[in-house]
Design an enzyme around this catalytic site. Structure first.
Site, PDB file in Angstrom:
ATOM      1  N   LYS A 255       1.152  -1.490  -0.058  1.00  0.00           N
ATOM      2  CA  LYS A 255      -0.437   0.028   0.115  1.00  0.00           C
ATOM      3  C   LYS A 255       0.852   1.364   0.134  1.00  0.00           C
ATOM      4  O   LYS A 255       0.420   2.392  -0.078  1.00  0.00           O
ATOM      5  CB  LYS A 255      -0.937  -0.273   1.245  1.00  0.00           C
ATOM      6  CG  LYS A 255      -2.463  -0.840   1.084  1.00  0.00           C
ATOM      7  CD  LYS A 255      -3.414  -1.120  -0.072  1.00  0.00           C
ATOM      8  CE  LYS A 255      -4.365  -1.248   0.083  1.00  0.00           C
ATOM      9  NZ  LYS A 255      -5.107  -1.044  -0.762  1.00  0.00           N
TER      10      LYS A 255
ATOM     11  N   SER B 232       0.504 -10.022  -0.574  1.00  0.00           N
ATOM     12  CA  SER B 232       0.256  -8.420  -1.063  1.00  0.00           C
ATOM     13  C   SER B 232       0.302  -7.938   0.579  1.00  0.00           C
ATOM     14  O   SER B 232       0.945  -6.708   0.366  1.00  0.00           O
ATOM     15  CB  SER B 232      -1.378  -8.412  -1.058  1.00  0.00           C
ATOM     16  OG  SER B 232      -1.471  -8.921  -0.379  1.00  0.00           O
TER      17      SER B 232
END
Lengths: 404, 404
Positions: free
Chosen positions: A54, A304
């Site tokens: 992110k 992720s």
């Protein structure tokens, strides 16, 4: 629609991030390579700064804000990785950040977001409540609202992962990417469409929380409710408008995985790869485990993020051990006589299984006088060993009330 | 004594291992960098093939066996990383391997060793029993006995880690290495003595199981008994003869760490670095946490392995949460009235702590009629938050029997 995110922008984002983010390693998986019959690699964004991809998108987004907007600070709403990504990206720009979280957000995530320099405010009990509060704050104060996925700069930032994958494994034929709002998938799909269209890009959602399959069927983003998945990081009720258009235009395939496969994937990553991955970060690996057709190697699954609450980790390890058949939980009845429990444990020792927990009680319903109930947790080598334990106990005429 | 392991041999080992082992990543630690006031890096041998550095030495050792010896297979004794390292190294050479383990060795380690191709045999209940059986097997069958540390080829293989560290962080000033038999430390010390003698190399043992401090004091390897440490991978009762001479000749410093610091190190690695490390692999990080003087940066701590039994991982996470003040376990008494438990839980919610577990019982000793005992486990943000919870409960006049 014309894809508003271009390869040029993603390459510019890569240059911008060169000294900011880590080029995370690609690590090889022996068991999945054996399963697929060709190389399987993991792209370790769980080892990224702030624990997930992110920070890439958030950094690019904040960097591209006009100076006068940046001066008023940034605001976001998140109970997860976006919170930490925005906090770190803002602090790296010397920009103040405010993150709204729902009451009851996991304490380690609150602490981590604060440690990256954000001011954390609580609002309501869901991420949607926090979102309303954040937008309201943006209007009141002039702070820039940083959306977690529905912005071209965010998508360009996340797409830099695909450029790294292409450098680390130029011949990649299958890429699996977790899918929530769609920012990461849209960025990755843009890069592969431009540079290596023969690579099959697959977006993966938790079957218990898929907004993308109904949206793709309807031809537009639709909202869903009720998202009972452990993969909270990708439990997004509605695809982003922009990611949806890009994913559709690139013809990306979307599939779902079961909660069971997510648990098995997490345990595989922990035990074999020594990597802590959060449930949303393991759905690509889960998809490999559950795939019924052969995925064309080399295969790369993006891990992720790794921001998993240690308490959830405890439950995951326990659950993973159970679903791998490594924990056998038994309930059975034995005579209430000296030595009865010892004899039971000797039977289990005889087939070489470890008892990890014993509960012994006289309070179970329908228990005859002269009987006690024993709840055992036994560690086994796997399903066939667990079956051996059960067989042995049945042969010794133990009455097994339940086994799982 | 003349060091029988030379830089030339370690460089040759590096060439030999080039296509066999991974050049494991060096990963940066923000919290320890803040603490030390200069860069701190981790050398991630937990991400090595077979989960630890052991495959390096085992591969070199087996490679250097004369052809006719190799043909008779190899044998080792270990309940841990050496077992997996030898199994993988032998299989890579197409050499059959036999590994003796004590009865009751952790099942995942048995399964992993078998999966790398070794035949596992059980003998006795301690590693020493297994060692006797392995030596006996070697005599009977002519198989080559692969010692875990007391051999120049093994030391040369382990030393290749230091060459990688010097490439990844050429200006390194402090290196921390876990210390059991001493094979890894001897290899690392040899490289730094030759190539960068100004780097301070520190060997780290668990305080609860240190054979090196008394041995260094005595000027020769001495045996110790009673090794109650969670760092089982380095709980070796007696330094290796050859490693001892090399470590002494290189003037390497040895220090110990507490079990508490090992737990904190493991939790830091899990939570912040998303890395699964076994207790023996975390002692270098524990030494940084406990260091009273300033370690000269850049500092590199070797994470020597990641093969931790998931069941131990469960206990570690739980223990780590407790010792970081993140788990508060309370026992207190409340009136046996409707709503009493609810009121207690509201007090805890009012100071924003999460209750993770409640037990409610009427069987505690000395319980008055009309009282029940409640055992609570509460998640907090850390020690000061835990103190806030206790203060709030005391102000509300709850009688706290114990808190930890």
């Amino acid at each position: 629609m014309h894809n508003p995110v271009t390869l040029t922008e993603i390459r510019a984002a890569r240059d911008l991030l060169a000294r900011i983010t880590r080029t995370t390693p690609l690590t090889w998986s022996r068991p999945l390579t054996d399963q697929v019959g060709g190389e399987v690699w993991f792209k370790c964004e769980n080892l990224q700064r702030a624990g997930s991809f992110k920070v890439r998108g958030a950094y690019v987004r904040i960097h591209n804000l006009p100076e006068h907007e940046r001066a008023r600070g940034v605001v976001a709403a998140s109970a997860g990785n976006h919170a930490q990504g925005v906090a770190l990206a803002a602090t790296l720009h010397d920009v103040p950040s405010t993150v709204f979280m729902p009451e009851g957000a996991p304490l380690p995530k609150v602490a981590a977001t604060e440690s990256y320099g954000a001011q954390v405010c609580f609002a309501g009990t869901t991420v949607d409540d926090a979102l309303i509060a954040a937008r309201d704050y943006a209007e009141r104060t002039g702070a820039a609202f940083i959306h977690p996925f529905d912005h071209p700069d965010v998508i360009a930032g996340q797409g830099t992962i695909a450029l790294e994958i292409l450098e680390q494994c130029p011949e990649v034929n299958t890429v699996l990417v977790g899918l929530g709002g769609g920012g990461l998938l849209a960025g990755v799909a843009t890069v592969f469409s431009a540079l290596r269209p023969e690579t099959r890009v697959i977006g993966v959602q938790a079957g218990a929380a898929t907004s993308w399959l109904p949206s793709l069927a309807a031809g537009e983003p639709v909202s869903i409710a009720g998202m009972a998945t452990m993969a909270d990081g990708i439990a997004v009720g509605r695809p982003g408008e922009l990611p949806f258009e890009i994913v559709r235009e690139c013809g990306v395939e979307v599939r779902t995985v079961s909660e069971e496969a997510i648990s098995r994937a997490l345990l595989l990553l922990l035990e074999r790869n020594k990597l802590v991955v959060e449930p949303a970060g393991a759905v690509g690996v889960a998809a490999i485990l559950e795939s019924v057709e052969r995925l064309k190697p080399p295969v790369v699954a993006v891990l992720s993020g790794g921001n998993v609450d240690p308490l959830l980790l405890l439950r995951l390890i326990r659950h993973g051990l159970s679903s791998a058949g490594r924990f056998l939980s038994l309930r059975l009845r034995v005579p209430d006589r000296p030595g009865a429990l010892a004899r039971l444990l000797l039977e289990i020792a005889a087939v070489d299984a470890n008892v990890v927990d014993v509960e012994h009680g006289r309070m179970a319903p329908n228990l005859a006088i002269g009987e006690v109930e024993v709840a055992l947790t036994v560690e086994t080598r796997g399903p066939s060993h667990a079956a051996t334990v059960l067989k042995r106990l049945r042969e010794a005429e133990y009455r097994i009330e339940s086994a799982q």
